[in-house]
Design a protein around this motif. Sequence first.
Motif, PDB file in Angstrom:
ATOM      1  N   SER A 185      40.418 -17.031  36.967  1.00 39.49           N
ATOM      2  CA  SER A 185      40.359 -15.721  36.320  1.00 39.49           C
ATOM      3  C   SER A 185      40.499 -15.853  34.809  1.00 39.49           C
ATOM      4  CB  SER A 185      41.462 -14.819  36.881  1.00 39.49           C
ATOM      5  OG  SER A 185      41.450 -13.557  36.261  1.00 39.49           O
ATOM      6  N   MET A 186      41.454 -16.669  34.374  1.00 38.17           N
ATOM      7  CA  MET A 186      41.643 -16.877  32.942  1.00 38.17           C
ATOM      8  C   MET A 186      40.420 -17.529  32.312  1.00 38.17           C
ATOM      9  SD  MET A 186      42.478 -19.450  30.554  1.00 38.17           S
ATOM     10  CE  MET A 186      43.464 -20.717  31.356  1.00 38.17           C
ATOM     11  N   LEU A 187      39.865 -18.554  32.972  1.00 37.16           N
ATOM     12  CA  LEU A 187      38.703 -19.255  32.425  1.00 37.16           C
ATOM     13  C   LEU A 187      37.467 -18.360  32.384  1.00 37.16           C
ATOM     14  CD1 LEU A 187      38.999 -22.819  34.017  1.00 37.16           C
ATOM     15  CD2 LEU A 187      39.611 -22.103  31.696  1.00 37.16           C
ATOM     16  N   ASP A 188      37.297 -17.512  33.383  1.00 38.77           N
ATOM     17  CA  ASP A 188      36.164 -16.585  33.376  1.00 38.77           C
ATOM     18  C   ASP A 188      36.239 -15.660  32.168  1.00 38.77           C
ATOM     19  OD1 ASP A 188      35.186 -17.693  35.700  1.00 38.77           O
ATOM     20  OD2 ASP A 188      35.889 -16.078  37.012  1.00 38.77           O
ATOM     21  N   GLN A 189      37.432 -15.129  31.903  1.00 39.52           N
ATOM     22  CA  GLN A 189      37.599 -14.264  30.734  1.00 39.52           C
ATOM     23  C   GLN A 189      37.391 -15.043  29.442  1.00 39.52           C
ATOM     24  OE1 GLN A 189      41.314 -12.087  30.866  1.00 39.52           O
ATOM     25  NE2 GLN A 189      41.025 -11.558  33.017  1.00 39.52           N
ATOM     26  N   LEU A 190      37.921 -16.253  29.395  1.00 38.05           N
ATOM     27  CA  LEU A 190      37.781 -17.078  28.199  1.00 38.05           C
ATOM     28  C   LEU A 190      36.314 -17.377  27.918  1.00 38.05           C
ATOM     29  CD1 LEU A 190      39.814 -18.501  26.211  1.00 38.05           C
ATOM     30  CD2 LEU A 190      39.404 -20.574  27.541  1.00 38.05           C
ATOM     31  N   ALA A 191      35.555 -17.707  28.964  1.00 41.53           N
ATOM     32  CA  ALA A 191      34.130 -18.003  28.788  1.00 41.53           C
ATOM     33  C   ALA A 191      33.371 -16.782  28.298  1.00 41.53           C
ATOM     34  CB  ALA A 191      33.547 -18.512  30.106  1.00 41.53           C
ATOM     35  N   TRP A 192      33.688 -15.611  28.854  1.00 39.92           N
ATOM     36  CA  TRP A 192      32.988 -14.386  28.429  1.00 39.92           C
ATOM     37  C   TRP A 192      33.217 -14.125  26.946  1.00 39.92           C
ATOM     38  CZ3 TRP A 192      33.559  -9.794  26.014  1.00 39.92           C
ATOM     39  CH2 TRP A 192      32.542  -8.851  26.190  1.00 39.92           C
ATOM     40  N   TRP A 193      34.480 -14.163  26.538  1.00 38.68           N
ATOM     41  CA  TRP A 193      34.783 -13.896  25.129  1.00 38.68           C
ATOM     42  C   TRP A 193      34.209 -14.981  24.223  1.00 38.68           C
ATOM     43  CZ3 TRP A 193      36.176  -9.668  22.808  1.00 38.68           C
ATOM     44  CH2 TRP A 193      36.847  -8.673  23.519  1.00 38.68           C
ATOM     45  N   ALA A 194      34.274 -16.224  24.645  1.00 40.03           N
ATOM     46  CA  ALA A 194      33.761 -17.312  23.808  1.00 40.03           C
ATOM     47  C   ALA A 194      32.263 -17.154  23.563  1.00 40.03           C
ATOM     48  CB  ALA A 194      34.056 -18.652  24.459  1.00 40.03           C
ATOM     49  N   LYS A 195      31.517 -16.845  24.627  1.00 40.43           N
ATOM     50  CA  LYS A 195      30.067 -16.689  24.477  1.00 40.43           C
ATOM     51  C   LYS A 195      29.723 -15.453  23.662  1.00 40.43           C
ATOM     52  CE  LYS A 195      29.229 -19.082  28.845  1.00 40.43           C
ATOM     53  NZ  LYS A 195      28.839 -18.931  30.271  1.00 40.43           N
ATOM     54  N   ALA A 196      30.456 -14.359  23.911  1.00 44.20           N
ATOM     55  CA  ALA A 196      30.192 -13.128  23.170  1.00 44.20           C
ATOM     56  C   ALA A 196      30.472 -13.304  21.683  1.00 44.20           C
ATOM     57  CB  ALA A 196      31.029 -11.979  23.747  1.00 44.20           C
ATOM     58  N   LEU A 197      31.594 -13.924  21.358  1.00 45.08           N
ATOM     59  CA  LEU A 197      31.945 -14.113  19.954  1.00 45.08           C
ATOM     60  C   LEU A 197      31.058 -15.163  19.289  1.00 45.08           C
ATOM     61  CD1 LEU A 197      35.828 -13.948  20.277  1.00 45.08           C
ATOM     62  CD2 LEU A 197      34.359 -12.284  19.141  1.00 45.08           C
ATOM     63  N   ARG A 198      30.680 -16.185  20.024  1.00 42.23           N
ATOM     64  CA  ARG A 198      29.771 -17.186  19.468  1.00 42.23           C
ATOM     65  C   ARG A 198      28.420 -16.558  19.133  1.00 42.23           C
ATOM     66  NH1 ARG A 198      28.864 -22.316  23.205  1.00 42.23           N
ATOM     67  NH2 ARG A 198      27.673 -20.795  24.433  1.00 42.23           N
ATOM     68  N   ASP A 199      27.909 -15.735  20.046  1.00 42.59           N
ATOM     69  CA  ASP A 199      26.633 -15.060  19.776  1.00 42.59           C
ATOM     70  C   ASP A 199      26.761 -14.100  18.601  1.00 42.59           C
ATOM     71  OD1 ASP A 199      25.556 -16.418  21.897  1.00 42.59           O
ATOM     72  OD2 ASP A 199      25.558 -14.702  23.284  1.00 42.59           O
ATOM     73  N   ALA A 200      27.869 -13.358  18.528  1.00 38.39           N
ATOM     74  CA  ALA A 200      28.056 -12.407  17.442  1.00 38.39           C
ATOM     75  C   ALA A 200      28.122 -13.102  16.098  1.00 38.39           C
ATOM     76  CB  ALA A 200      29.330 -11.597  17.685  1.00 38.39           C
ATOM     77  N   LYS A 201      28.812 -14.218  16.045  1.00 36.12           N
ATOM     78  CA  LYS A 201      28.913 -14.955  14.768  1.00 36.12           C
ATOM     79  C   LYS A 201      27.580 -15.598  14.390  1.00 36.12           C
ATOM     80  CE  LYS A 201      32.571 -17.139  16.319  1.00 36.12           C
ATOM     81  NZ  LYS A 201      33.706 -18.064  16.449  1.00 36.12           N
ATOM     82  N   GLY A 202      26.711 -15.824  15.393  1.00 35.75           N
ATOM     83  CA  GLY A 202      25.376 -16.319  15.089  1.00 35.75           C
ATOM     84  C   GLY A 202      24.524 -15.271  14.397  1.00 35.75           C
ATOM     85  N   VAL A 203      24.829 -14.004  14.633  1.00 35.84           N
ATOM     86  CA  VAL A 203      24.102 -12.897  13.985  1.00 35.84           C
ATOM     87  C   VAL A 203      24.724 -12.558  12.634  1.00 35.84           C
ATOM     88  CG1 VAL A 203      23.465 -10.459  14.193  1.00 35.84           C
ATOM     89  CG2 VAL A 203      23.375 -11.960  16.205  1.00 35.84           C
ATOM     90  N   ARG A 204      26.056 -12.508  12.620  1.00 33.09           N
ATOM     91  CA  ARG A 204      26.767 -12.147  11.393  1.00 33.09           C
ATOM     92  C   ARG A 204      28.075 -12.912  11.318  1.00 33.09           C
ATOM     93  NH1 ARG A 204      26.893  -7.270  12.373  1.00 33.09           N
ATOM     94  NH2 ARG A 204      25.109  -6.599  11.125  1.00 33.09           N
ATOM     95  N   PRO A 205      28.279 -13.730  10.295  1.00 35.10           N
ATOM     96  CA  PRO A 205      29.538 -14.475  10.179  1.00 35.10           C
ATOM     97  C   PRO A 205      30.734 -13.533  10.176  1.00 35.10           C
ATOM     98  CG  PRO A 205      27.929 -15.299   8.609  1.00 35.10           C
ATOM     99  CD  PRO A 205      27.329 -14.054   9.209  1.00 35.10           C
ATOM    100  N   TYR A 206      31.821 -13.972  10.782  1.00 38.30           N
ATOM    101  CA  TYR A 206      32.999 -13.133  10.874  1.00 38.30           C
ATOM    102  C   TYR A 206      33.532 -12.798   9.487  1.00 38.30           C
ATOM    103  CZ  TYR A 206      37.631 -11.403  11.959  1.00 38.30           C
ATOM    104  OH  TYR A 206      38.750 -10.613  12.044  1.00 38.30           O
ATOM    105  N   GLY A 207      33.831 -11.520   9.284  1.00 35.10           N
ATOM    106  CA  GLY A 207      34.407 -11.074   8.021  1.00 35.10           C
ATOM    107  C   GLY A 207      33.383 -10.608   7.002  1.00 35.10           C
ATOM    108  N   SER A 208      32.093 -10.762   7.327  1.00 35.33           N
ATOM    109  CA  SER A 208      31.074 -10.337   6.355  1.00 35.33           C
ATOM    110  C   SER A 208      30.572  -8.946   6.688  1.00 35.33           C
ATOM    111  CB  SER A 208      29.909 -11.316   6.344  1.00 35.33           C
ATOM    112  OG  SER A 208      29.250 -11.313   7.595  1.00 35.33           O
TER     113      SER A 208
END
Length: 208
Positions: A185-208
């Motif tokens: 359960s923990m790893l499933d949540q971790l994978a979801w957030w990791a992929k979502a945040l990785r994709d988001a930072k690919g579009v726009r760097p964090y903090g910009s």
Amino acid sequence: MNTTAVQAAAPVSVRTEAPVRVALVIGSNREGRFGPVVADWILSLLKERPDFAVDVIDVAATDLPTALSYDPSAGVRTELAKVTPKLASADAFIVLTPEYNHSYPASLKNVIDWHHAEWQAKPVGFVSYGGISGGLRAVEHLRTVFAELHAVTVRDTVSLTNAGRLFDDSGAHRDPEAPAAAVKSMLDQLAWWAKALRDAKGVRPYGS
């Protein structure tokens, strides 16, 4: 006779998703610590997950001073080189912590505090162990620390109560079904957030 030309279908492009690079941080450096037993168990479960690629950071293998320096000496740079690249390249983290006096070890806080950008906009999952509390009080303290570092802590944790009794002499969990489900359960949540945040930072760097 009329004939209808049939066009060949264009090949379907299948996107292969890179595994989540996760750094497992072993947070105790106390002599006689139980952390490596728990770490080996977590690693055995991670090996069953092709969606993760794992690095291990053991705070006991570093010798960072507790006085943070903005102009680190050569020795400090050498110690940071053991840790910083793994943190920087990780998409996510699993922090393995015992509970000492209702909180987490100073050795773990020291490694955390030597870094900042490496934690930002990445998810953190927790595995804790201890006596009757299972290390949960340490985890709750760590949540506030990682919030300050702009990291995202996942909801579900893995807590091992009276951990020394849970594993046999070979390091195998005596009753693995329920704790393995908690890890999943923990790893499933971790994978979801990791992929979502990785994709988001690919579009726009964090903090910009």
